[in-house]
Design a protein around this motif. Structure first.
Motif, PDB file in Angstrom:
ATOM      1  N   VAL A  73       7.616   4.389 -10.919  1.00 42.10           N
ATOM      2  CA  VAL A  73       6.807   4.373  -9.707  1.00 42.10           C
ATOM      3  C   VAL A  73       7.019   3.042  -9.012  1.00 42.10           C
ATOM      4  N   LYS A  74       7.380   3.094  -7.741  1.00 42.79           N
ATOM      5  CA  LYS A  74       7.554   1.883  -6.945  1.00 42.79           C
ATOM      6  C   LYS A  74       6.882   2.141  -5.606  1.00 42.79           C
ATOM      7  N   GLY A  75       5.783   1.444  -5.384  1.00 42.95           N
ATOM      8  CA  GLY A  75       5.005   1.714  -4.169  1.00 42.95           C
ATOM      9  C   GLY A  75       4.446   3.117  -4.252  1.00 42.95           C
ATOM     10  N   ARG A  76       4.769   3.951  -3.258  1.00 39.84           N
ATOM     11  CA  ARG A  76       4.303   5.336  -3.248  1.00 39.84           C
ATOM     12  C   ARG A  76       5.440   6.313  -3.543  1.00 39.84           C
ATOM     13  N   VAL A  77       6.499   5.812  -4.202  1.00 44.50           N
ATOM     14  CA  VAL A  77       7.658   6.646  -4.521  1.00 44.50           C
ATOM     15  C   VAL A  77       7.714   6.873  -6.032  1.00 44.50           C
ATOM     16  N   ILE A  78       7.875   8.133  -6.438  1.00 41.84           N
ATOM     17  CA  ILE A  78       8.020   8.499  -7.844  1.00 41.84           C
ATOM     18  C   ILE A  78       9.466   8.909  -8.069  1.00 41.84           C
TER      19      ILE A  78
END
Length: 69
Positions: free
Chosen positions: A34-39
């Motif tokens: 998970v990085k920021g709002r990206v999976i």
């Protein structure tokens, strides 16, 4: 790009074309990043399969000589 829906049990199905393209098998493990709002789902690769995967890689320009120990 494939599209998935989250079930009531919070499960997803990876689309067939993506499974084929990546060679995913039933029971294979994926890492969730998970990085920021990206999976991102990253397939785990056994260490034995990684042997030699960097062979022939151009390493020039990766680090400056003064950065080396």
């Amino acid at each position: 790009m494939g599209e998935v829906t989250i079930s009531s049990k919070f499960q997803i199905v990876i689309p067939r074309e993506v499974r084929k393209q990546l060679g995913l098998k039933a029971g294979q493990k994926l890492k969730v990043v998970v990085k920021g709002r990206v999976i991102s789902l990253v397939p785990e690769v056994p260490l034995s399969e990684m042997r030699g995967f960097l062979k022939g890689m151009d390493t020039s320009g990766i680090r400056e000589d003064e950065e080396r120990l």
